[in-house]
Structure formats: C-alpha cells, structure tokens
Design a protein around this motif. Structure first.
Motif, PDB file in Angstrom:
ATOM      1  N   ALA A 104      -5.621  -4.961  10.564  1.00 49.84           N
ATOM      2  CA  ALA A 104      -4.900  -4.018   9.710  1.00 49.84           C
ATOM      3  C   ALA A 104      -4.168  -4.777   8.609  1.00 49.84           C
ATOM      4  O   ALA A 104      -3.548  -5.816   8.859  1.00 49.84           O
ATOM      5  N   TYR A 106      -1.134  -4.178   6.392  1.00 53.69           N
ATOM      6  CA  TYR A 106       0.002  -3.254   6.287  1.00 53.69           C
ATOM      7  C   TYR A 106       0.480  -3.166   4.842  1.00 53.69           C
ATOM      8  O   TYR A 106       0.725  -4.172   4.188  1.00 53.69           O
ATOM      9  N   VAL A 157      -3.491  -0.102   5.896  1.00 58.39           N
ATOM     10  CA  VAL A 157      -2.688   0.908   6.601  1.00 58.39           C
ATOM     11  C   VAL A 157      -1.404   1.107   5.815  1.00 58.39           C
ATOM     12  O   VAL A 157      -0.609   0.174   5.683  1.00 58.39           O
ATOM     13  N   LYS A 158      -1.194   2.309   5.280  1.00 65.70           N
ATOM     14  CA  LYS A 158       0.004   2.589   4.508  1.00 65.70           C
ATOM     15  C   LYS A 158       1.152   2.985   5.425  1.00 65.70           C
ATOM     16  O   LYS A 158       0.976   3.754   6.362  1.00 65.70           O
ATOM     17  N   SER A 160       4.430   4.705   6.968  1.00 63.52           N
ATOM     18  CA  SER A 160       4.867   6.098   7.017  1.00 63.52           C
ATOM     19  C   SER A 160       6.356   6.244   6.756  1.00 63.52           C
ATOM     20  O   SER A 160       6.882   7.351   6.742  1.00 63.52           O
ATOM     21  N   ASP A 172       3.861   3.526  13.154  1.00 55.68           N
ATOM     22  CA  ASP A 172       2.799   2.808  12.455  1.00 55.68           C
ATOM     23  C   ASP A 172       2.105   1.813  13.383  1.00 55.68           C
ATOM     24  O   ASP A 172       0.885   1.638  13.337  1.00 55.68           O
ATOM     25  N   LYS A 175      -0.216   3.607  15.595  1.00 53.76           N
ATOM     26  CA  LYS A 175      -1.426   3.958  14.853  1.00 53.76           C
ATOM     27  C   LYS A 175      -2.366   2.769  14.745  1.00 53.76           C
ATOM     28  O   LYS A 175      -3.585   2.893  14.944  1.00 53.76           O
ATOM     29  N   VAL A 176      -1.813   1.603  14.417  1.00 50.65           N
ATOM     30  CA  VAL A 176      -2.636   0.389  14.276  1.00 50.65           C
ATOM     31  C   VAL A 176      -3.327   0.063  15.601  1.00 50.65           C
ATOM     32  O   VAL A 176      -4.491  -0.347  15.627  1.00 50.65           O
ATOM     33  N   GLU A 179      -5.368   4.062  16.747  1.00 50.24           N
ATOM     34  CA  GLU A 179      -6.304   4.701  15.826  1.00 50.24           C
ATOM     35  C   GLU A 179      -7.162   3.671  15.090  1.00 50.24           C
ATOM     36  O   GLU A 179      -8.386   3.777  15.071  1.00 50.24           O
ATOM     37  N   VAL A 180      -6.502   2.692  14.489  1.00 50.92           N
ATOM     38  CA  VAL A 180      -7.247   1.622  13.819  1.00 50.92           C
ATOM     39  C   VAL A 180      -7.927   0.731  14.843  1.00 50.92           C
ATOM     40  O   VAL A 180      -8.999   0.187  14.601  1.00 50.92           O
ATOM     41  N   SER A 185      -2.509  -7.469  12.879  1.00 51.71           N
ATOM     42  CA  SER A 185      -2.001  -6.885  11.644  1.00 51.71           C
ATOM     43  C   SER A 185      -1.541  -8.001  10.732  1.00 51.71           C
ATOM     44  O   SER A 185      -0.830  -8.916  11.161  1.00 51.71           O
TER      45      SER A 185
END
Length: 549
Positions: A104, A106, A157-158, A160, A172, A175-176, A179-180, A185
C-alpha cells in the motif's frame, strides 16, 4: 492539526517521528549469527558462498569484485544466490502470493490551513508526481533486486482522516490489511501511532515515515512490523547530547546575535513540541538525562503545541520565558513551521540567542530555513541526521532512476520518496523466497554495516553491529554539524533558487555514536564547509555500470 497532502507531509513527515528524544530503550536478545543464515532458509550471500567454497553462477547482476549487486549505488546489498525458479513457497504471508507482493502507498488528504504556507515555500508536490516517482523506484529495485519470482504491486490508499486522527488511522490500517490485503505499507499518517500499531497487530509491515516519535521500546514491542528509516528518538538524542555536551557546554555563547550573550558562558533552554496529553514531555526527559551525563542542565524547558491559529501568541509566551531565564542558547526540538513565528517574535522582543538546531524535522532544510527571521537564523547551527546536499543532477538517489530510465525523477521530494522502497527491497532481497515479517527482519539484519561514513550518504545498519547498545530496528546511524548561512545562494531542496543555505561543517563529515570530537568542528568556517555539492566526493562516488536505458 488538519490533514495534509502527502507532498506537503513529506516535508513535515518527521515532525514528530524523531523531533524529540524517546523513552527508555529495551534490549533484545541477538539473533543467530549470519554464518548460519543459510541453515535458517535465508538465501546464500556472496560472502557466505566464498567462505564455504561453494561455486555459484552469479550472473551479470552481481559485481563479483565487490560481492554486491551491480547497480550504481553505495546502498547496494550483497549478491544472493540467483533464484532458479520453481516453488517459492507461494502465499508465505498476508499480502504475498507465488506471483505478487502487495504494498500500500499511503496518501494523505489536503490541508486548507497549512496549504498556503507550503505552497508559498514551494514544498508542495502533487500526489500524481509522488505516486509516479515512487513507482519508478519500485520498478528500479524490481529490475535488480531479487524478488524470487514475485512482482511488487503498488496500491495507492488515500487517507480517510487527518494525520493526527487516531480513529481514521486505525480504520485506514484495517482497510490496508483486510481490503487491500497488503504485505506492507509505504508511509502512513505520521502524527499518530495508531496506523502502525494496528498494522502490526494484523501482521502487516509499516515501512518509512508512518509513526510518531515512538521510543525503542514501542518498536521492539511491535517487532518485526515497524521499520522507520531514520534513527530512533533515543539514537538521535545520543547525537544531540554528545554535540551539546562536548562542543558547546562550558564555553561562551560566541555565535549568539547579542554582544552581551557572546561574553557569557552558555545557558541552555529547551523548546519542544508537545501535545495536550504531555506525551513528549516524557520523551524530553530522556534527552535531559543524557545531557546530565555531560554535566549539562537546561535552565528552562518550554513546551508548545503546533496550532497555526495561535502560533503567534504561543511564540510570544515562549520567547518571554526564554528571555526571562537568561537563556543564551536555545535547544530547538520542534517542527519546521513554528520557528517562523518564534524567530519573528524574538526579533520583536530584542532577544538574539544562539539557535541550536536539533535537526530531524526539516528545521535543517533550506525550504524552511528561508522562512525564518534571517536576523535570528544567522545564529542557527546544530546537528543534522540528513546527508550533505548534492545537486539533483549528481544526486545518487536521483540517478538511480535516471540510470534506469534515462529520465530524472518527477517529484522534487525524491530523496524522501526513495527511503521506504530502499529499505523494503533490501529486506526482501536478503530474506529469500520464504517471505514473512520474520524473514524480512532477518534479511535486514544481514545487511553489512560499513565501518566508515561518507558525507552524502546515510550510514545504514539493522540488528547488532556494535553501533548501538540495543538491537537496531531503524536505518540511519550517523549525524553531521550544520550552520545557517543567510548569504549563501543556490537551490533549496525543491529546486527553488534563492539566498540562505545550510553549510555542512568539515566538508560534511559525519559521525557515528562515540565518534564526536571533543572540540568544535569548523562552525562558521566557510573555507572548510559545503552547501550544495555539484560533484560527489571521491569516497561517495558510486560504482559505474552500463545503463539499462
């Protein structure tokens, strides 16, 4: 503080990462010796093969005269036995398959309050440029470092929420991880530890500028997942205390702006960033304890919080306290924005001390130094962990991309953008096909520690190499002496021409712990200093190889 775009955050990314010294270090048991690395499933290195008398076809990617990869970099890792294909273990860790390693990238949000300041300094970079430059470094490393049949997939990954928003940072990180489904990262919200802590809890590496100024104990507790590139707070504070204790203490404040101060023995005061909870006051105490070992005691310690809306009034209160205490030499352990207000207020109050820069949060860059009151900053000097500057066209890190592609990096912040990929690919290269967080750590610990330092390059080491008392889980080890020259002309770190540059004392000589000289090392000596090198010193010149471009 509100959220900031990644380009701006890159120049504030170490605002808290190591702007202040940390807490008590925790020792850890050493890992097995490197000689047994191959027995642990790690790849055979060039030196190990030589020691064992094993014949290996090293291929053109290895320079057999040095035993390192054939790339034009002083950071080149040792060659490892070429991967012959076949089964690499497949899904050895979260985010790793037989074909890919998911990483990811960031990216933070824009910040309206600080946007005007950063655009004025020219330090703003677009997310697209920084993403493309990071991808260019990923492509370079992928082409030369061993990935054992896998490719690195970089996934933006933006953020939040704001860089100091614990809840958003944790979301976040989830999510990483979920989801990712990333193995690592690159970066994170550098003003909270929640992101790195949550990633570590979920078995995901956090590489580069993704943490607050967390102490060694915190890094050890979350090992092997958190990997800052620069020295830890405790390590940085060893350099700062050594500089103050050996070269400044018990001497007159000869570099102050005030003639009265120049005649006085130095009286120190500490100015440091802090949050509402007083987190960093505890960290400052560690620095002050180190100063005690040199028989140095600060007359006053003044915290502040970085809030642009109240910065002018905060600066007035800080200067009033320093002036009332008779401080001749201000030990500045803060961010790069507040000194703009602090130095203006000092001039307003007729207060002209020495400004001792504890550089680690970009107070040691021309981008920000030019924003400070020049009447005050002409009396600024101190310690920087950053290497001596080089012009972009001769910079080793820029030329990695130029050598690979025929074009220079797009983003002017390439010196920061390269750090996470450099660390990450070094660990993967030396970890072998069985890629996990633990083998990644073992790989980094195998990276050889050079015995010498050079002006334009960080001294990198991880593990135990006799440099630090504890197991080292950060990269940079050395530091140098700097001072501000308001009359020097040249480009700042983002390429803007202007007046005002830092000079690196003694031609940029760098010091490892325990190497600091007992006497001042060329402060305010123009003849033996450098600003922006237009050619590399001989000891810094990387090896030359045919360009793939």
């Amino acid at each position: 503080m509100g959220p900031m775009r990644r380009g701006r955050r890159r120049l504030l990314s170490w605002l808290l990462l190591a702007a202040l010294p940390g807490l008590v270090a925790v020792s850890a048991a050493p890992l097995p010796a490197a000689a047994a690395a191959h027995d642990r499933g790690l790849p055979l290195t060039f030196d190990e093969a030589q020691a064992q008398g094993k014949q290996v076809d090293w291929r053109p990617t290895c320079d057999t005269s040095t035993g390192k990869l054939a790339v034009p970099s002083g950071y080149a890792p040792p060659c490892v036995e070429p991967w012959s294909g076949g089964d690499n273990g497949g899904a050895t860790a979260p985010g790793v398959t037989a074909d890919t390693i998911r990483v990811a990238l960031y990216q933070t949000q824009p910040d309206l309050l600080q946007q005007a300041f950063f655009e004025e300094t020219g330090s703003d970079e677009s997310l697209t440029k920084e993403r493309d430059t990071t991808q260019a470094y990923v492509d370079y490393f992928s082409a030369h470092y061993q990935l054992y049949g896998r490719k690195v997939e970089l996934i933006p990954v933006k953020a939040s929420g704001a860089p100091d928003d614990d809840v958003a940072a944790k979301a976040d990180a989830i999510k990483v991880a979920t989801e990712v489904k990333a193995f690592a990262s690159f970066g994170g919200p550098g003003q909270t530890s929640a992101y790195g802590e949550e990633l570590a809890a979920r078995g995901v590496l956090c590489v580069g500028d993704c943490l607050l100024a967390e102490p060694q104990r915190f890094l050890q507790q979350h090992s092997p997942y958190l990997w800052p590139m620069l020295a830890s707070p405790e390590q940085a504070s060893e350099h700062w205390a050594a500089f103050v204790g050996t070269q400044l203490a018990r001497r007159k404040a000869v570099h102050a702006g005030s003639d009265d101060f120049k005649k006085q023995q130095r009286v120190f005061g500490v100015v440091h960033y802090d949050d509402d909870a007083g987190t960093f006051r505890r960290s400052v105490r560690h620095f002050e304890d180190l100063l005690d070992t040199y028989r140095v005691h600060a007359k006053v310690t003044v915290p502040y919080s970085l809030d642009i809306s109240t910065a002018q009034e905060d600066a007035r209160l800080v200067i009033t306290k320093l002036k009332s205490a008779g401080v001749t030499s201000v030990l500045l352990a803060g961010d790069p924005v507040f000194p703009t207000f602090l130095t203006a207020e000092a001039t307003k109050q007729g207060y002209s001390p020495e400004w001792v820069v504890l550089g680690y949060a970009f107070t040691d860059t021309a981008v920000f130094g030019r924003q400070y009151d020049q009447q005050q900053w002409a009396h600024a000097f101190g310690v920087s962990l950053l290497p001596a500057r080089t012009a972009d066209d001769v910079d080793e890190l820029a030329n990695l991309i130029t050598w690979q592609t025929g074009k220079p990096p797009e983003a002017k912040t390439f010196r920061e953008l390269v750090l996470a990929p450099l660390l990450f690919f070094t660990g993967v290269h030396l970890a072998g096909p069985d890629l996990t967080a633990k083998t990644f750590r073992a790989g980094l610990f195998r990276f050889p520690s050079e015995k010498t330092t050079t002006p334009t390059r960080l001294h990198l080491s991880w593990g135990r190499h006799g440099i630090w008392k504890t197991v080292d889980v950060t990269g940079g080890d050395d530091a140098t002496v700097i001072w501000w020259d308001p009359n020097a002309s040249g480009p700042d770190e983002v390429g803007r021409e202007g007046k005002g540059l830092y000079r690196y004392a003694d031609e940029g000589r760098r010091y490892l712990p325990g190497q600091w000289p007992k006497q001042p090392v060329g402060l305010y000596d123009d003849a033996t200093s450098v600003t922006v090198l237009t050619s590399l010193p001989p000891e810094d010149a990387p090896p030359s190889y045919p360009s793939p471009a």
